[in-house]
Design a protein around this motif. Structure first.
Motif, short mmCIF file in Angstrom:
data_model
loop_
_atom_site.label_atom_id
_atom_site.label_comp_id
_atom_site.label_asym_id
_atom_site.label_seq_id
_atom_site.Cartn_x
_atom_site.Cartn_y
_atom_site.Cartn_z
N UNK A 142 0.88 -1.17 0.00
CA UNK A 142 0.00 0.00 0.00
C UNK A 142 0.91 1.22 0.00
N UNK A 143 0.69 2.11 -0.96
CA UNK A 143 1.57 3.27 -1.08
C UNK A 143 0.85 4.53 -0.66
N UNK A 144 1.62 5.42 -0.03
CA UNK A 144 1.05 6.67 0.43
C UNK A 144 2.12 7.75 0.33
N UNK A 145 1.77 8.86 -0.30
CA UNK A 145 2.67 10.02 -0.29
C UNK A 145 1.94 11.10 0.50
N UNK A 146 2.49 11.45 1.67
CA UNK A 146 1.77 12.37 2.56
C UNK A 146 1.69 13.78 1.98
N UNK A 147 0.84 14.60 2.58
CA UNK A 147 0.78 16.00 2.15
C UNK A 147 2.12 16.68 2.40
N UNK A 148 2.37 17.74 1.66
CA UNK A 148 3.56 18.54 1.97
C UNK A 148 3.36 19.20 3.33
N UNK A 149 4.43 19.31 4.07
CA UNK A 149 4.32 19.96 5.37
C UNK A 149 5.66 20.50 5.82
N UNK A 192 -0.56 10.99 8.27
CA UNK A 192 0.58 11.92 8.19
C UNK A 192 0.60 12.75 9.46
N UNK A 193 1.76 12.81 10.11
CA UNK A 193 1.87 13.51 11.39
C UNK A 193 3.08 14.44 11.40
N UNK A 194 2.87 15.67 11.83
CA UNK A 194 4.00 16.53 12.21
C UNK A 194 3.59 17.36 13.42
N UNK A 200 -0.02 18.79 13.51
CA UNK A 200 -1.20 17.95 13.67
C UNK A 200 -1.08 16.66 12.91
N UNK A 201 -2.23 16.10 12.63
CA UNK A 201 -2.30 14.77 12.06
C UNK A 201 -3.42 14.76 11.02
N UNK A 202 -3.18 14.11 9.90
CA UNK A 202 -4.22 13.97 8.88
C UNK A 202 -4.33 12.51 8.47
N UNK A 203 -5.56 12.07 8.28
CA UNK A 203 -5.81 10.71 7.79
C UNK A 203 -6.12 10.76 6.31
N UNK A 204 -5.60 9.79 5.56
CA UNK A 204 -5.94 9.68 4.15
C UNK A 204 -7.34 9.08 4.02
N UNK A 205 -7.86 9.08 2.82
CA UNK A 205 -9.06 8.29 2.55
C UNK A 205 -8.70 6.82 2.77
N UNK A 206 -9.67 6.01 3.18
CA UNK A 206 -9.35 4.61 3.44
C UNK A 206 -9.12 3.81 2.16
N UNK A 207 -8.29 2.78 2.28
CA UNK A 207 -8.05 1.83 1.19
C UNK A 207 -8.31 0.45 1.73
N UNK A 208 -8.86 -0.41 0.91
CA UNK A 208 -9.17 -1.75 1.37
C UNK A 208 -8.17 -2.75 0.83
N UNK A 209 -7.69 -3.62 1.73
CA UNK A 209 -6.84 -4.74 1.31
C UNK A 209 -7.73 -5.98 1.36
#
Length: 93
Positions: free
Chosen positions: A23-30, A76-78, A81-90
């Motif tokens: 599962x790949x995730x590229x967090x928001x810029x921060x 993504x955390x700094x 704060x913290x942000x959750x991505x949209x969910x992905x199903x495995x």
């Protein structure tokens, strides 16, 4: 600063049991650059779990089990704060 948009949110993955899954995730810029962790079905995953590898934004499962199936969220955390991505199903079949 922690922007709203994930540069790449995780997508749904379908694998056969025993196959690897990524599962790949590229967090928001921060600023500072956010760190990435993962939740499965709402529970934070431990990077101590030898069954899983979390590297960069990727969550890698070497050999999937039925029990790995579920809904995953990239977090993504700094310091801001913290942000959750949209969910992905495995899905494991």
């Amino acid at each position: 600063v922690l922007r709203d948009d994930f540069r790449q949110p995780p997508g749904d993955v379908v694998v056969a049991a025993g196959e690897p899954a990524v599962l790949e995730c590229v967090p928001p810029r921060g600023h500072p650059e956010p760190s990435v962790s993962w939740k499965k079905n709402g529970v934070r995953l431990s990077d101590k779990d030898e069954h899983l590898t979390i590297r960069g934004g990727k969550l890698m499962v070497a050999s999937t089990r039925k029990s790995d199936a579920g809904v995953y969220v990239c977090v993504a955390t700094n310091v801001v704060g913290e942000r959750d991505s949209d969910p992905a199903e495995l899905v494991v079949f």
